[in-house]
Scaffold this motif. Sequence first.
Motif, short mmCIF file in Angstrom:
data_model
loop_
_atom_site.label_atom_id
_atom_site.label_comp_id
_atom_site.label_asym_id
_atom_site.label_seq_id
_atom_site.Cartn_x
_atom_site.Cartn_y
_atom_site.Cartn_z
N GLY A 159 0.80 -1.22 0.00
CA GLY A 159 0.00 0.00 0.00
C GLY A 159 0.83 1.27 0.00
O GLY A 159 0.55 2.18 -0.76
N THR A 160 1.87 1.30 0.82
CA THR A 160 2.66 2.51 0.95
C THR A 160 3.36 2.83 -0.35
O THR A 160 3.36 3.96 -0.81
CB THR A 160 3.75 2.32 2.03
N LYS A 161 3.95 1.82 -0.92
CA LYS A 161 4.68 1.99 -2.16
C LYS A 161 3.77 2.57 -3.24
O LYS A 161 4.11 3.50 -3.95
CB LYS A 161 5.19 0.63 -2.63
N LEU A 162 2.58 1.96 -3.31
CA LEU A 162 1.62 2.38 -4.31
C LEU A 162 1.26 3.84 -4.11
O LEU A 162 1.24 4.63 -5.04
CB LEU A 162 0.38 1.48 -4.16
N LEU A 163 1.05 4.18 -2.87
CA LEU A 163 0.68 5.54 -2.54
C LEU A 163 1.80 6.51 -2.94
O LEU A 163 1.56 7.54 -3.54
CB LEU A 163 0.43 5.62 -1.03
N LEU A 164 3.01 6.14 -2.60
CA LEU A 164 4.16 6.97 -2.93
C LEU A 164 4.28 7.17 -4.43
O LEU A 164 4.50 8.27 -4.93
CB LEU A 164 5.45 6.33 -2.41
N ALA A 165 4.08 6.06 -5.16
CA ALA A 165 4.19 6.12 -6.61
C ALA A 165 3.15 7.08 -7.16
O ALA A 165 3.44 7.90 -8.03
CB ALA A 165 4.00 4.73 -7.19
N ARG A 166 1.94 6.99 -6.62
CA ARG A 166 0.89 7.89 -7.07
C ARG A 166 1.22 9.33 -6.76
O ARG A 166 1.08 10.21 -7.58
CB ARG A 166 -0.45 7.52 -6.40
N PHE A 167 1.69 9.54 -5.55
CA PHE A 167 2.03 10.89 -5.14
C PHE A 167 3.09 11.47 -6.05
O PHE A 167 3.05 12.63 -6.41
CB PHE A 167 2.54 10.90 -3.70
N ARG A 168 4.05 10.63 -6.40
CA ARG A 168 5.13 11.08 -7.24
C ARG A 168 4.59 11.60 -8.56
O ARG A 168 4.94 12.65 -9.05
CB ARG A 168 6.10 9.93 -7.49
N LEU A 169 3.65 10.82 -9.10
CA LEU A 169 3.06 11.18 -10.37
C LEU A 169 2.31 12.51 -10.25
O LEU A 169 2.43 13.38 -11.10
CB LEU A 169 2.12 10.05 -10.80
N PHE A 170 1.54 12.64 -9.16
CA PHE A 170 0.81 13.88 -8.92
C PHE A 170 1.78 15.04 -8.79
O PHE A 170 1.55 16.12 -9.32
CB PHE A 170 -0.03 13.77 -7.64
N PHE A 171 2.86 14.78 -8.10
CA PHE A 171 3.86 15.81 -7.88
C PHE A 171 4.41 16.31 -9.22
O PHE A 171 4.53 17.52 -9.44
CB PHE A 171 4.98 15.24 -7.01
N ILE A 172 4.71 15.37 -10.08
CA ILE A 172 5.24 15.76 -11.38
C ILE A 172 4.18 16.54 -12.16
O ILE A 172 4.47 17.53 -12.82
CB ILE A 172 5.70 14.52 -12.18
N LEU A 173 2.93 16.09 -12.04
CA LEU A 173 1.83 16.78 -12.72
C LEU A 173 1.72 18.22 -12.23
O LEU A 173 1.59 19.16 -13.01
CB LEU A 173 0.53 16.01 -12.48
N ILE A 174 1.79 18.36 -10.91
CA ILE A 174 1.67 19.70 -10.33
C ILE A 174 2.85 20.57 -10.75
O ILE A 174 2.70 21.73 -11.08
CB ILE A 174 1.55 19.60 -8.79
N LEU A 175 4.02 19.96 -10.76
CA LEU A 175 5.21 20.66 -11.20
C LEU A 175 5.02 21.18 -12.63
O LEU A 175 5.29 22.34 -12.95
CB LEU A 175 6.41 19.71 -11.16
N LEU A 176 4.49 20.30 -13.47
CA LEU A 176 4.26 20.67 -14.86
C LEU A 176 3.27 21.82 -14.94
O LEU A 176 3.46 22.79 -15.68
CB LEU A 176 3.74 19.45 -15.63
N MET A 177 2.19 21.73 -14.13
CA MET A 177 1.18 22.78 -14.13
C MET A 177 1.79 24.10 -13.66
O MET A 177 1.50 25.16 -14.21
CB MET A 177 0.00 22.38 -13.24
N ALA A 178 2.63 24.01 -12.64
CA ALA A 178 3.27 25.23 -12.11
C ALA A 178 4.12 25.88 -13.19
O ALA A 178 4.02 27.09 -13.43
CB ALA A 178 4.14 24.86 -10.90
N VAL A 179 4.91 25.07 -13.87
CA VAL A 179 5.76 25.60 -14.93
C VAL A 179 4.91 26.25 -16.01
O VAL A 179 5.17 27.38 -16.43
CB VAL A 179 6.64 24.48 -15.54
N LEU A 180 3.85 25.55 -16.39
CA LEU A 180 3.01 26.07 -17.47
C LEU A 180 2.29 27.36 -17.06
O LEU A 180 2.13 28.26 -17.87
CB LEU A 180 2.00 25.01 -17.91
#
Lengths: 334, 512
Positions: free
Chosen positions: A11-32
Amino acid sequence: MSDTKTVGGGGTKLLLARFRLFFILILLMAVLSVVSPRFLSLENLSNVLWSVCIIGIMCSGFIYSPITGGIDLSVGSMVALAGIIANVLMNIVHMPMLPALLLTLVFGLLVGLVNGVVTTKFRVPPFIVTMAAKTYLFGIAMFVSNGDTITIMGPKDFLSIGVGKFLGLPIPIYIMVVMIIASHILLKHTVFGRRAIAVGANEVSAKLSGVNPDSTRILAYVISSGTATVAGIVMASLTQQAYAPNAAGYEFDVITAVVIGGTSLLGGSGSVAGALIGAVMVGFINNGLNLMNMPASFHPLVTGIVILIALILNQGFTLPAWMKPKKRAAGGQA
Amino acid sequence: MSEKALADSPVALLECRRINKSYNGPMVLSEVDFSMKRGEIHALVGENGAGKSTLIKIVTGVTNRNSGEMLFEGRPIGIEHSKTAAQVLGIAVIYQELSLIHGMSVAQNLFLTREPRLPGLPFIDIGKMNSLAQELIDRYGFTLKATDVIDSLSIAQRQTVEILKALNSKASLVIMDEPTSSLTSTESAQLFGIIKRLKEDGIGVLYISHRMEEVYALSDRVTVLRDGRKVAVLEKAEIHPEEIIRLMIGRKLDDRDSVHTMRKSDREVVLEVKGLSSEGKFSGIDFQLHAGEILGIGGLVGSGRTELVRALYGIDPHDSGSVEYLGKPWEPGVAGSIRGGFGFIPEERRLQGIMGLISMTGNIGITNIDVIRKMGFVSDRKELDLARKAIGLLNIKPADPSVLVGNLSGGNQQKIVVGKWLIRDLKLLIVDEPTVGIDIGAKEEMYQTFARLAEAGVSIILVSSDLPELTRISHRILVLRKGRIIKEFSEGQVTEEDVLKASSGILPGGAK
């Protein structure tokens, strides 16, 4: 590494992986949003969602080809051809909309059936089979449409699929959400989903457990082609256009989206939710380039680089298994 | 510096002090001390999950320890160890699955990435490479040619090449993980000769084996691990198989007699095979299998044993003959077999038995999909229940169903492969080499499981090359030779020798 994300991979790993993806998405949105103030406007965001819809719908079914250890490169051509066939049936044969769309869907499913059967029964690698399909589907599209850009004039109901709104949101978004959720359920909670993962993870073992790898794979290609057909119908309605080279290269956007989302191209793991995030990211990147008024000739270059960065970020937070000594050994000798 | 002087130097070859390791949560190794001298043959023994593999992985830099000290030839090795660093230091591993490149010659493999060049040119000096390789081969007196292609070599010869590769990279510690598991007894004897040669050259050999007789015959010292802790280090004089086993599992095993009594079952016939044939694999196979019977199938590798049971389970088709199951004609097919109460444990666990990147739950669930499905959907709750049940039944460690099966030890992987059938309504279990590469404690558990199943009325077909295993747990034994049943032992006394003789075609009073 994506392999842990599917069946109860912790569960934890999965959660982390998801968070990572969200983080990158948010990063991309911030840049844009820094690059273009218009980016975060409601109007623009819903525009992005529109374009994301096509990729998202395609992903919902496409994902089963990599999960079973294959690949379906024909989905882009299928999208374009679906629009052309639907237009022919509705506006030249003058079929009512519903049967016309169903017939288009049946055609798409048949294409998937052919892909699957040739791959499994004739043992041609899926890469080759679906590349051939990509070419001949494009050929059919060119032949039927004469290579012209066809403007779809009606019927009205058909056009409202793409441009209509329900509760303030474009209808294609609902279609995408329904298909993504359905695909998520299909992957995680159905017999077919389990079998698809098992076949991709270890075909021999799956076979000994009573799974029929061939029929599982065939179904994967049928689903992939089917969702591409739906995407094609939505796209035709959305753009009010049918044109053979319309969705050329979409297969790569889809591959990018699922890979960003953590699906292994080696088979045995996949995440539909991840693919959706991947699709949103691909959409944002394309949208960002438009907002910046960058000349179209630069788009592929920038898109490629941004995707590469996204993939590296996605892998980089935790080392992929092949770089991690512990994991490597664990798969092998114990 | 002479080898002799080095061997006598007080500095240990390898010194590990208070090594601790956990992957995720539970400690795999705690406070483990381990040391090796130069020119020593040191056996590392322990049950599955005792931490042997992990210790090896730490020494070879495959994984990093959490804490503890490690010195190699007196030089400390930092926590951040790596495979490359280990190789540079002179630590070489001979793995169970060999790492040679097929299609290349012995010399090419030996000199991979270190090929001698033609002077001043970027091209490989093939002549020099071959002669250097041949020199090395001859120095150890192996019967190999430098130009032999790997594909043309036997497993034992390939292992020899692996060892040569280690020697060629100036290894001073050679680690062998179950080196004899795929060797014949002649080949094993050859390997022991090589190991002794290495010892004479001052090379330390760290040796993992589940075969007590080897440990007994070869080792200078034995380190016993149990549950991630060092239990004992035995000196040469203290090494007794009984003692090692007692230390390993903490309980005393009965002496095993080599003579076993066969007993014919008079219970109802579950499976009847008549004239079953498959071109080039087996022919004219006739036998009956009774309820609660353990039917052993012996014979040499390649005698058609595996092919026969695969056909019975329905993986491969047969050409002629018939099968009756529970009194009705039966057309084997995997899905039907599973529904009908068959279970199948394939011979190659890693390739055929498990899905390494998928959790225990997923591995167990896929086989029992008929139990956990409701229409087209799968019940996660039921699946998890099944996994928990299997874990409990076979005492699988760690008892966490979400662990990826690839991360389990060999014995626990095999328990998953067995366990997924035990939770079913099983009538006939086919097992092919069920205990290859698992330790003696897990073997015992496996045998007890089979005995329990048989008592409960489940019929078992056991294919095995392990003669003590075959003679000990079978109620009746069929011996296959060249695709035919050459001998049946159904009553009276049977020894391993009887079975081996029959397998080799030596029968008193001619073939049956």
